[in-house]
Write a protein that holds these residues in place. Structure first.
Motif, PDB file in Angstrom:
ATOM      1  N   ASP A   1       0.950  -1.095  -0.306  1.00  0.00           N
ATOM      2  CA  ASP A   1      -0.273  -0.310  -0.201  1.00  0.00           C
ATOM      3  C   ASP A   1       0.433   1.022  -0.408  1.00  0.00           C
ATOM      4  O   ASP A   1       2.227   1.580   0.598  1.00  0.00           O
ATOM      5  CB  ASP A   1      -1.214   0.044   0.944  1.00  0.00           C
ATOM      6  N   HIS A   2      -0.110   1.905  -0.403  1.00  0.00           N
ATOM      7  CA  HIS A   2       0.929   3.873  -0.697  1.00  0.00           C
ATOM      8  C   HIS A   2       0.175   4.153   0.977  1.00  0.00           C
ATOM      9  O   HIS A   2      -0.494   4.403   0.440  1.00  0.00           O
ATOM     10  CB  HIS A   2       0.831   4.075  -1.881  1.00  0.00           C
ATOM     11  N   VAL A   3       0.629   5.331   1.025  1.00  0.00           N
ATOM     12  CA  VAL A   3       0.308   5.728   2.577  1.00  0.00           C
ATOM     13  C   VAL A   3       1.079   6.648   2.828  1.00  0.00           C
ATOM     14  O   VAL A   3       2.126   7.580   2.526  1.00  0.00           O
ATOM     15  CB  VAL A   3       0.871   5.211   4.172  1.00  0.00           C
ATOM     16  N   LEU A   4      -0.213   7.990   3.017  1.00  0.00           N
ATOM     17  CA  LEU A   4       0.790   9.718   3.128  1.00  0.00           C
ATOM     18  C   LEU A   4       1.561   9.882   4.803  1.00  0.00           C
ATOM     19  O   LEU A   4       0.857   9.144   5.274  1.00  0.00           O
ATOM     20  CB  LEU A   4      -0.360  10.531   2.992  1.00  0.00           C
ATOM     21  N   ALA A   5       1.931  10.666   4.733  1.00  0.00           N
ATOM     22  CA  ALA A   5       2.035  11.212   6.033  1.00  0.00           C
ATOM     23  C   ALA A   5       1.345  11.534   6.861  1.00  0.00           C
ATOM     24  O   ALA A   5       0.568  12.466   6.683  1.00  0.00           O
ATOM     25  CB  ALA A   5       3.218  12.130   5.775  1.00  0.00           C
ATOM     26  N   GLY A   6       0.998  10.667   8.186  1.00  0.00           N
ATOM     27  CA  GLY A   6       0.249  11.456   8.960  1.00  0.00           C
ATOM     28  C   GLY A   6      -1.424  10.579   8.746  1.00  0.00           C
ATOM     29  O   GLY A   6      -2.193  10.885   9.745  1.00  0.00           O
ATOM     30  N   GLN A   7      -1.402   9.665   7.277  1.00  0.00           N
ATOM     31  CA  GLN A   7      -2.449   8.769   7.651  1.00  0.00           C
ATOM     32  C   GLN A   7      -2.633   7.581   8.929  1.00  0.00           C
ATOM     33  O   GLN A   7      -1.473   7.384   9.078  1.00  0.00           O
ATOM     34  CB  GLN A   7      -2.540   7.861   6.416  1.00  0.00           C
ATOM     35  N   LYS A   8      -3.320   7.788   9.410  1.00  0.00           N
ATOM     36  CA  LYS A   8      -3.411   6.374  10.322  1.00  0.00           C
ATOM     37  C   LYS A   8      -3.619   4.794   9.745  1.00  0.00           C
ATOM     38  O   LYS A   8      -4.109   4.610   8.588  1.00  0.00           O
ATOM     39  CB  LYS A   8      -5.204   5.810  11.167  1.00  0.00           C
TER      40      LYS A   8
ATOM     41  N   ALA B   1      -9.444  -1.117  21.843  1.00  0.00           N
ATOM     42  CA  ALA B   1      -9.713  -0.876  23.646  1.00  0.00           C
ATOM     43  C   ALA B   1      -9.765   0.285  23.272  1.00  0.00           C
ATOM     44  O   ALA B   1      -9.122   1.009  23.400  1.00  0.00           O
ATOM     45  CB  ALA B   1      -8.075  -1.411  24.262  1.00  0.00           C
ATOM     46  N   PHE B   2      -9.951   0.743  25.199  1.00  0.00           N
ATOM     47  CA  PHE B   2     -10.290   2.093  25.198  1.00  0.00           C
ATOM     48  C   PHE B   2      -8.998   2.543  25.905  1.00  0.00           C
ATOM     49  O   PHE B   2      -8.695   3.553  25.911  1.00  0.00           O
ATOM     50  CB  PHE B   2     -10.966   2.215  26.917  1.00  0.00           C
ATOM     51  N   ILE B   3      -7.773   2.058  26.504  1.00  0.00           N
ATOM     52  CA  ILE B   3      -6.595   2.015  27.093  1.00  0.00           C
ATOM     53  C   ILE B   3      -5.892   1.749  25.501  1.00  0.00           C
ATOM     54  O   ILE B   3      -5.093   0.957  25.596  1.00  0.00           O
ATOM     55  CB  ILE B   3      -6.498   1.437  28.118  1.00  0.00           C
ATOM     56  N   SER B   4      -5.338   2.433  24.771  1.00  0.00           N
ATOM     57  CA  SER B   4      -5.115   1.747  23.143  1.00  0.00           C
ATOM     58  C   SER B   4      -4.963   3.738  22.350  1.00  0.00           C
ATOM     59  O   SER B   4      -5.032   4.717  23.121  1.00  0.00           O
ATOM     60  CB  SER B   4      -5.467   1.188  22.240  1.00  0.00           C
ATOM     61  N   ALA B   5      -3.303   3.760  21.565  1.00  0.00           N
ATOM     62  CA  ALA B   5      -3.534   4.434  20.848  1.00  0.00           C
ATOM     63  C   ALA B   5      -3.037   4.377  19.483  1.00  0.00           C
ATOM     64  O   ALA B   5      -2.547   3.315  19.238  1.00  0.00           O
ATOM     65  CB  ALA B   5      -2.701   5.888  21.680  1.00  0.00           C
ATOM     66  N   PRO B   6      -4.068   5.444  18.671  1.00  0.00           N
ATOM     67  CA  PRO B   6      -3.308   4.804  16.891  1.00  0.00           C
ATOM     68  C   PRO B   6      -1.731   5.300  16.468  1.00  0.00           C
ATOM     69  O   PRO B   6      -1.344   5.471  17.451  1.00  0.00           O
ATOM     70  CB  PRO B   6      -4.646   5.534  16.374  1.00  0.00           C
ATOM     71  N   VAL B   7      -1.424   4.570  15.794  1.00  0.00           N
ATOM     72  CA  VAL B   7      -0.744   4.940  14.902  1.00  0.00           C
ATOM     73  C   VAL B   7      -0.832   5.241  13.755  1.00  0.00           C
ATOM     74  O   VAL B   7      -0.787   4.918  12.812  1.00  0.00           O
ATOM     75  CB  VAL B   7       0.604   3.351  14.712  1.00  0.00           C
ATOM     76  N   HIS B   8       0.498   6.188  13.281  1.00  0.00           N
ATOM     77  CA  HIS B   8      -0.004   7.636  11.970  1.00  0.00           C
ATOM     78  C   HIS B   8       1.375   7.284  11.430  1.00  0.00           C
ATOM     79  O   HIS B   8       2.672   7.026  11.876  1.00  0.00           O
ATOM     80  CB  HIS B   8      -0.449   8.927  12.280  1.00  0.00           C
ATOM     81  N   ALA B   9       1.332   7.101  10.155  1.00  0.00           N
ATOM     82  CA  ALA B   9       2.825   7.016   9.148  1.00  0.00           C
ATOM     83  C   ALA B   9       3.668   8.349   9.165  1.00  0.00           C
ATOM     84  O   ALA B   9       2.704   9.482   9.071  1.00  0.00           O
ATOM     85  CB  ALA B   9       2.494   6.479   7.339  1.00  0.00           C
ATOM     86  N   SER B  10       4.876   8.577   9.570  1.00  0.00           N
ATOM     87  CA  SER B  10       5.657  10.064  10.077  1.00  0.00           C
ATOM     88  C   SER B  10       6.152   9.780   8.529  1.00  0.00           C
ATOM     89  O   SER B  10       6.192  10.907   8.572  1.00  0.00           O
ATOM     90  CB  SER B  10       6.612   9.426  11.058  1.00  0.00           C
ATOM     91  N   VAL B  11       5.263   9.481   7.593  1.00  0.00           N
ATOM     92  CA  VAL B  11       6.392   9.835   6.566  1.00  0.00           C
ATOM     93  C   VAL B  11       5.765   8.733   5.506  1.00  0.00           C
ATOM     94  O   VAL B  11       4.799   8.710   5.408  1.00  0.00           O
ATOM     95  CB  VAL B  11       7.972   9.116   5.990  1.00  0.00           C
ATOM     96  N   SER B  12       4.756   9.913   4.054  1.00  0.00           N
ATOM     97  CA  SER B  12       4.262   9.264   3.371  1.00  0.00           C
ATOM     98  C   SER B  12       5.580   7.670   1.806  1.00  0.00           C
ATOM     99  O   SER B  12       6.876   8.657   2.098  1.00  0.00           O
ATOM    100  CB  SER B  12       4.027  10.174   1.988  1.00  0.00           C
ATOM    101  N   GLY B  13       5.000   7.406   1.414  1.00  0.00           N
ATOM    102  CA  GLY B  13       6.285   6.043   0.989  1.00  0.00           C
ATOM    103  C   GLY B  13       5.385   5.043   1.146  1.00  0.00           C
ATOM    104  O   GLY B  13       3.843   5.088   0.863  1.00  0.00           O
ATOM    105  N   THR B  14       5.799   3.836   0.685  1.00  0.00           N
ATOM    106  CA  THR B  14       5.444   2.617   0.284  1.00  0.00           C
ATOM    107  C   THR B  14       5.516   1.361   1.632  1.00  0.00           C
ATOM    108  O   THR B  14       6.627   1.381   2.260  1.00  0.00           O
ATOM    109  CB  THR B  14       6.281   1.829  -0.982  1.00  0.00           C
TER     110      THR B  14
END
Length: 447
Positions: free
Chosen positions: A57-64, A70-83
């Motif tokens: 997949d190709h992702v953009l910087a800032g994409q989830k 779960a209540f105690i958790s946190a999403p992770v985002h792509a810090s860069v755009s790329g493959t």
């Protein structure tokens, strides 16, 4: 407004050498993305995320790219755009196997569409909490507890004081000091934002007095302010620990096993508070953080680093090693983790990369406890680390639990003063993991 008297907690504490001179006051430097970015799907306390993308997949910087219900958790985002090069299990800095997304960055970086600047004063509190959750913000001081959970205390535990932790009591680290100098007005605004979210009437920014430049710039801006003030704190470790800072700033003691909301306080690290402001005001997810890189590197400094950047690349950006390394620590030397693999990435909770030469690294045989009591004297929680460590060394988890191992927050003061050089914190971590596992099994058995 400022509070001129110098505050501190009353029980225990130590005074290790600071070693902050190489980076104190140095401006923040930005570094580019690495050729390969490594993003673990568990960079927070709580449940790990599941991947929201697939290899290729190709992702953009800032994409989830990862999330969890779960209540105690946190999403992770792509810090860069790329493959997305791969999704595989890799070890993290603790040695645990974690599902990890590897991204090959694009030559031209593209981000998810930005949002128009938002006025948090006109936003509903629940909307702000949801934005913080979706931005994947966790405590940037090292604990990595999801910020969205922390800013949503129980309704029967009203918060009257927001405390911003600018103590940065760990030796070597200066990333929070750099942020306070670069963004003082934003930090004050972030304090007010947090006050609004939890309904607090006052805000306090606690700073150790070895950071006079940060104190001066913030006190100047807060002169005449009736609600937000700087609290000058003594230079003592672990002044910046949550419960100790609450004691120092508002003279309240959090009961054992309880949270700061029990005494009407909310504590947030400087970097965390600013990340919350950026997310609410500008829609920016947590994809970068400031990291102090210091010790035996040629150009030590405070770097703005993309989350997922390998440690080896960060060290290269500081000119490489200035001497053969004896130990490399993620975080600070008191609470951080020594690593062997330089391909491990900078995570959300990574506040520093400290390179120690062999002269600072001593190896000793593990000796028996001599019952000197020094660890008891310095423990800021009033525990008996000697007894806990003896039980943990023997694998007696029930004994360690009985002596309140779970109340230890692993500051390392006990190990620092131990004449037998016993690895007390390593044993406590083992005990806490075993106790947590037992408690999970007990909960499952009741279902």
């Amino acid at each position: 407004m400022s509070e001129v008297s110098i505050k501190t907690f009353t029980r225990g504490g130590i005074h290790p050498p600071e070693h902050k001179e190489p980076t104190a006051g140095s401006p923040i430097r930005e570094i580019p993305p690495a050729p390969e970015m490594i993003l673990p799907l568990s960079q927070h306390a709580g449940a790990p995320c599941e991947p929201a993308v697939a290899a290729g997949d190709h992702v953009l910087a800032g994409q989830k790219i990862g999330d969890c219900a779960a209540f105690i958790s946190a999403p992770v985002h792509a810090s860069v755009s790329g493959t997305v090069k791969a999704i595989e299990d890799r070890r993290n800095f603790t040695g645990a196997m974690v599902r990890t997304i590897i991204i090959t960055p694009d030559a031209e970086q593209q981000s998810v569409p930005s949002v128009a600047p938002r006025d948090w004063r006109a936003m509903a509190v629940e909307e702000i909490k949801q934005i913080v959750r979706e931005a994947g913000i966790v405590g940037l001081g090292g604990a990595a507890f999801p910020a969205s959970v922390k800013i949503a205390p129980p309704k029967d535990k009203p918060i009257d004081t927001v405390i911003i932790n600018g103590c940065e009591c760990e030796p070597f680290l200066t990333c929070d000091q750099a942020l306070m100098l670069k963004r003082p007005d934003d930090l004050i605004e972030a304090t007010r934002l947090l006050m609004r979210v939890v309904g607090a009437k006052q805000g306090r920014i606690g700073i150790e007095v070895n950071k006079p430049d940060a104190i001066e710039v913030l006190e100047t801006r807060l002169r005449g302010d009736a609600d937000v003030a700087v609290t000058r704190c003594m230079v003592k470790y672990p002044e910046g620990a949550e419960k100790q800072l609450i004691k120092a700033v508002v003279n309240r003691e959090v009961p054992p096993g309880k949270l700061p909301s029990e005494v009407g306080a909310l504590v947030q690290n400087v970097g965390t508070a600013l990340a919350i402001l950026d997310a609410v005001r500008e829609g920016t997810p947590l994809t970068k953080r400031i990291v102090t890189v210091t010790g035996a590197v040629k150009n030590p400094g405070n770097l703005e680093v993309y989350i997922g950047t390998p440690v080896s690349f960060v060290i290269e950006q500081c000119g490489g090693f200035s001497a053969p390394p004896g130990k490399i620590i993620l975080g600070g030397p008191m609470t951080g983790w020594a690593i062997e693999d330089l391909n491990l990435p900078i995570q959300k909770g990574t506040s520093g990369v400290v390179v120690l030469t062999q002269q600072y690294v001593e190896t000793h045989p593990i000796l028996a406890c001599v019952r000197c009591g020094k660890c008891v004297e310095v423990c800021p929680m009033g525990l008996m680390p000697n007894v806990i460590s003896i039980y943990a060394e023997r694998g007696n988890w029930d004994g360690a639990e009985k002596w309140n191992a779970m109340d230890c927050f692993e500051c390392g003061s006990c190990a620092y003063v131990c004449p037998s050089k016993r690895p007390i914190i390593a044993w406590v971590r083992d005990a806490k993991a075993a106790i947590n596992q037992k408690r999970r099994q007990q909960r499952e058995a009741k279902k």
